[in-house]
Scaffold this active site. Structure first.
Site, PDB file in Angstrom:
ATOM      1  N   ASN A  11       0.980  -1.232   0.051  1.00  0.00           N
ATOM      2  CA  ASN A  11      -0.007  -0.121   0.126  1.00  0.00           C
ATOM      3  C   ASN A  11       0.912   1.270  -0.106  1.00  0.00           C
ATOM      4  OD1 ASN A  11      -1.780   2.103   0.593  1.00  0.00           O
ATOM      5  ND2 ASN A  11      -2.679   1.097   2.310  1.00  0.00           N
ATOM      6  N   ARG A  92      -2.703  -2.068  -3.290  1.00  0.00           N
ATOM      7  CA  ARG A  92      -3.947  -0.963  -3.222  1.00  0.00           C
ATOM      8  C   ARG A  92      -3.515   0.153  -4.176  1.00  0.00           C
ATOM      9  NH1 ARG A  92      -4.830   3.399   1.237  1.00  0.00           N
ATOM     10  NH2 ARG A  92      -6.718   4.195   0.526  1.00  0.00           N
ATOM     11  N   HIS A 181     -12.231   4.522   0.085  1.00  0.00           N
ATOM     12  CA  HIS A 181     -12.309   3.301   1.234  1.00  0.00           C
ATOM     13  C   HIS A 181     -13.288   2.349   0.807  1.00  0.00           C
ATOM     14  CE1 HIS A 181     -11.713   6.995   4.190  1.00  0.00           C
ATOM     15  NE2 HIS A 181     -10.693   6.268   4.148  1.00  0.00           N
ATOM     16  N   ARG A 242      -8.807  17.423   6.938  1.00  0.00           N
ATOM     17  CA  ARG A 242      -9.613  17.845   5.601  1.00  0.00           C
ATOM     18  C   ARG A 242     -10.739  18.445   5.872  1.00  0.00           C
ATOM     19  NH1 ARG A 242      -9.008  12.200   3.073  1.00  0.00           N
ATOM     20  NH2 ARG A 242      -6.984  11.493   3.837  1.00  0.00           N
ATOM     21  N   GLU A 386      -9.344  -3.918   5.801  1.00  0.00           N
ATOM     22  CA  GLU A 386      -9.053  -3.549   4.422  1.00  0.00           C
ATOM     23  C   GLU A 386      -8.032  -4.593   3.545  1.00  0.00           C
ATOM     24  OE1 GLU A 386      -8.516   0.454   5.841  1.00  0.00           O
ATOM     25  OE2 GLU A 386      -9.312   0.982   4.068  1.00  0.00           O
TER      26      GLU A 386
END
Ligand code: ADP
Length: 402
Positions: A11, A92, A181, A242, A386
């Site tokens: 990832n 990923r 996601h 964010r 994940e």
């Protein structure tokens, strides 16, 4: 020799490379680690193998390719029992645009398709490509699979993914909402079905993935029908740094009236906003909860804005789902913060959500289960996995290709 049965997950993030080796059947983790702060003076590689934590300092100019070479060297010397068992490598990839609605085995065509999505995710796709190229060179015999964050949300209908902009911007420049996601939301939908002992097509789930990045998805019978992130991961919920949803007119105001440059706006919205910006203290939910308890007004305000926005999204997602089988909290905040779960569901009293205070306190730190009272709508906490989704997809495609 054992049949290959393990998957290496890579990832590559904007300044980190996370890796793990998993058994795709059981989800058991054999190795995990990450290279942090790449490109900086504090760059280092940390990993956990056979219950031992180890660290290796990295040089400032070590890039993803160098780190993968270092990993290959470790696989040759220290983790050779794992290398012999590698069935597949799962990468990923953040953005698959409209080109990928599921995971794929990587070939030249797939590489150029990922390249063509780089402008949609300039901080993420180029580094994922660098990681893939390095892994292809280092493990030429092992099947390699790309798993996209956006793929799960490709089932969204056009009225959910279109912005109300001139249609030609979608047609010519692919400007639309994509969502992120995806692996986490998919896992949550499947795991909810297992926990409730119902088939996936029969359940409707609102999945709230609340980590440093946060997004929420409405999942109808296993298909994402709406989600809060958009063209980029900035849209939607309040996050650690964010901003989430904004009036787009504000960007014009920042540029025209306050003379912000595009780079400054990018920095402001991505790194200086969210809970950090509101609290003027921290992006970290746990630190904010402690500060709020101690009377810090900014911390309290940041948490309030976070929970209020989240509650509004949860209420809104009853529209595409009609009937919600379960509301699920996941991600570092969703899995651990009893306070955020309480405050958010308090806003939703009109929707009959009622938490059981004892269960809400208990189901934390990796625990899984129901936190709502008997005979009220299901609210669950499920630790997300994940990497396991990536491992399962990679193994399935590798075995299908064999
Ligand atoms: P990432 O998106 O980087 O994977 P995580 O899913 O690890 O992030 O979530 C990180 C967030 O989870 C941080 O805001 C952290 O404060 C929060 N968190 C972790 N443990 C707790 C806790 N016990 N209470 C409240 N928040 C927590």
């Amino acid at each position: 020799m054992l049949e290959p049965d393990l998957v290496l997950i890579l990832n590559c993030g904007s300044s980190s490379l996370k890796f793990a080796v998993l058994d795709p059947e059981s989800g058991k983790e054999f190795l995990c680690g990450q290279a942090n702060a790449l490109g900086g003076t504090t760059a280092k590689l940390v990993w956990r193998y056979r219950a031992q934590n180890e660290t290796q300092q990295l040089d400032r100019d070590d890039d993803y390719t160098t780190v993968i070479r270092i990993l290959v060297d470790r696989f040759d010397r220290q983790w050779s029992e794992l290398r012999e068992r590698l069935l597949a490598i799962g990468h990923r990839v953040v953005h698959g645009g409209e080109l990928f609605a599921s995971s794929v085995l990587i070939d030249e065509e797939v590489l150029s398709a990922i390249r063509s999505c780089c402008e949609l995710a300039p901080l993420h796709n180029p580094v994922a490509l660098e990681g893939i190229q390095a892994a292809l060179a280092a493990f030429p015999q092992v099947s390699q699979v790309a798993v996209f964050d956006t793929a799960f949300h490709q089932s969204m209908p056009d009225y959910a993914y279109l912005y109300a902009l001139p249609y030609r911007l979608y047609q010519q420049h692919h400007i639309r909402r994509y969502g992120m996601h995806g692996s986490s939301h998919r896992y949550i939908s499947e795991r909810t079905a297992q926990l409730l002992r119902k088939p996936v097509p029969e359940i409707n789930v609102i999945s709230a993935h609340l980590g440093n990045g946060a997004s929420i998805a409405a999942i109808k019978g296993g298909q994402s029908v709406d989600t809060s992130m958009g063209l980029t991961p900035l849209e939607g919920l309040v996050m650690g740094t964010r901003c989430g949803d904004l009036d787009p007119g504000l960007l014009l105001y920042l540029g025209r009236t306050l003379n912000y440059s595009l780079d400054e706006i990018e920095q402001l919205l991505n790194r200086e906003s969210g809970m950090r910006g509101l609290s003027e203290l921290s992006n970290d939910c746990r630190a904010l909860e402690q500060a709020a308890e101690g009377g810090h007004t900014g911390a309290r305000l940041a948490l309030e804005v976070f929970c209020y926005r989240l509650a509004k999204y949860i209420a809104a997602y009853t529209i595409p789902l009609h009937q919600v089988t379960a509301l699920v909290f996941t991600g570092g905040i969703g899995e651990n913060s009893a306070w955020v779960r309480t405050r958010t569901t308090d806003w939703l009293n009109g929707h009959a959500y009622q938490l059981d205070p004892a269960l809400n306190e208990k189901i934390r730190f990796g625990a899984e289960g129901r936190i709502s009272r008997q005979n009220t709508p299901e609210v669950l906490v499920i630790p997300t996995r994940e990497e396991w989704v990536i491992a399962r997809d990679a193994a399935q495609l590798a075995l299908g290709a064999a």
